[in-house]
Design an enzyme around this catalytic site. Structure first.
Site, PDB file in Angstrom:
ATOM      1  N   PHE A 180       0.780  -1.290   0.131  1.00 35.10           N
ATOM      2  CA  PHE A 180      -0.133   0.124   0.214  1.00 35.10           C
ATOM      3  C   PHE A 180       0.786   1.265  -0.074  1.00 35.10           C
ATOM      4  O   PHE A 180       0.355   2.178   0.589  1.00 35.10           O
ATOM      5  CB  PHE A 180      -1.024  -0.042   1.228  1.00 35.10           C
ATOM      6  CG  PHE A 180      -1.772  -1.280   1.195  1.00 35.10           C
ATOM      7  CD1 PHE A 180      -2.905  -1.216   0.277  1.00 35.10           C
ATOM      8  CD2 PHE A 180      -1.663  -2.221   1.998  1.00 35.10           C
ATOM      9  CE1 PHE A 180      -3.614  -2.348   0.112  1.00 35.10           C
ATOM     10  CE2 PHE A 180      -2.624  -3.545   1.988  1.00 35.10           C
ATOM     11  CZ  PHE A 180      -3.552  -3.442   1.088  1.00 35.10           C
ATOM     12  N   GLU A 208      -0.221  -1.636   5.364  1.00 36.95           N
ATOM     13  CA  GLU A 208      -1.696  -1.966   5.960  1.00 36.95           C
ATOM     14  C   GLU A 208      -2.932  -1.109   5.136  1.00 36.95           C
ATOM     15  O   GLU A 208      -2.830   0.079   4.804  1.00 36.95           O
ATOM     16  CB  GLU A 208      -1.667  -1.224   7.354  1.00 36.95           C
ATOM     17  CG  GLU A 208      -2.958  -1.451   7.906  1.00 36.95           C
ATOM     18  CD  GLU A 208      -3.024  -0.911   9.676  1.00 36.95           C
ATOM     19  OE1 GLU A 208      -3.815  -1.030  10.330  1.00 36.95           O
ATOM     20  OE2 GLU A 208      -1.902  -0.409  10.163  1.00 36.95           O
ATOM     21  N   LYS A 265      -1.763  -5.080  14.148  1.00 35.42           N
ATOM     22  CA  LYS A 265      -1.366  -5.008  15.314  1.00 35.42           C
ATOM     23  C   LYS A 265      -0.556  -6.239  15.733  1.00 35.42           C
ATOM     24  O   LYS A 265      -1.071  -7.523  15.603  1.00 35.42           O
ATOM     25  CB  LYS A 265      -2.615  -5.134  16.269  1.00 35.42           C
ATOM     26  CG  LYS A 265      -3.079  -3.708  16.569  1.00 35.42           C
ATOM     27  CD  LYS A 265      -1.965  -2.841  17.498  1.00 35.42           C
ATOM     28  CE  LYS A 265      -2.159  -1.196  17.198  1.00 35.42           C
ATOM     29  NZ  LYS A 265      -1.400  -0.425  16.406  1.00 35.42           N
TER      30      LYS A 265
END
Length: 241
Positions: free
Chosen positions: A34, A51, A67
């Site tokens: 991304f 992410e 996470k």
């Protein structure tokens, strides 16, 4: 609060860079799915994000919060799969991840059809050149007549960069972080003509002001009751590196 994402700024003053050249170097060093290069007037964003914030494909909404981070040492004698299992079995990282997953489920349930929100993958371990990441996938089917602004209002800012409960931790972030985040921990992406979209989470990113020659990047992590202060500091340094 249950979890707070606490970040700190690293910066260089009087920095003279070629944003295109530096973005290429960043992409070679840290290729990520991304990534993006964005400019608004004299301000640049050089983003190497791993992410996804949120994606819309027809009526399907998908979010993939990260996470859990573990350094990947290519020179280590430890097998890669052993490193991956170490992250998967980390109680602290699993606690962080599941709290954010619950928060995302709650956000999506406000705009998705009842009973359609589900966790497609919990605690997925994905490997990148420098790190292993724990990524979960949450999806739901959008209610009819929900506008783009309604989706953003329900889901932004993303739970992985705030914590839980969201409003309370945003107040604490504003109180304790020394620097304003700006575009960092925001989202960069695109919208198609028919209304589908895909947005990332702006992390692992360099911000550059061409007029003032101020270059900065931020790094941090989720803090829970399981956290060890020294290890949290080391995780931030790893992401910054």
């Amino acid at each position: 609060c249950y979890e707070i994402n606490f970040c700190q700024e690293y910066f260089v003053e009087h920095a003279l860079i070629d944003p295109f050249l530096l973005f290429n170097k960043l992409g070679q060093k840290s290729p990520n799915p991304f990534s993006g290069l964005y400019r608004m007037n004299d301000k640049w964003l050089l983003c190497a994000s791993p992410e996804r914030f949120i994606k819309k494909e027809k009526a399907l909404l998908t979010s993939q919060p990260i996470k859990g981070t573990l350094r990947r040492d290519e020179n280590s004698s430890t097998p890669v799969e052993e490193e991956r299992q170490s992250l998967l079995k980390s109680e602290k990282d699993r606690a962080e991840n599941v709290m954010v997953v619950d928060l995302v489920r709650n956000d999506l349930s406000r705009i998705c059809e009842e009973g359609s929100v589900k966790v497609d993958e919990l605690f997925g371990i994905y490997s990148f050149p420098q790190v292993h990441q724990m990524i979960s996938t949450v999806s739901g089917r959008l209610k009819k007549d929900v506008a783009f602004k309604d989706i953003i209002n329900a889901t932004f800012p993303m739970g992985s960069m705030t914590g839980a409960p969201k409003v309370k931790v945003m107040q604490l972030i504003d109180r304790y972080e020394k620097s304003k985040r700006g575009i960092f921990s925001g989202a960069l992406g695109y919208i198609t003509p028919d209304g589908d979209f895909d947005f990332n989470v702006v992390i692992r990113s360099i911000m550059y002001n061409e007029s003032t020659k101020y270059l900065s990047f931020q790094a941090g992590g989720g803090i829970t009751v399981y956290s060890d202060a020294e290890k949290e500091w080391e995780e931030s340094m790893l992401k910054a590196k």
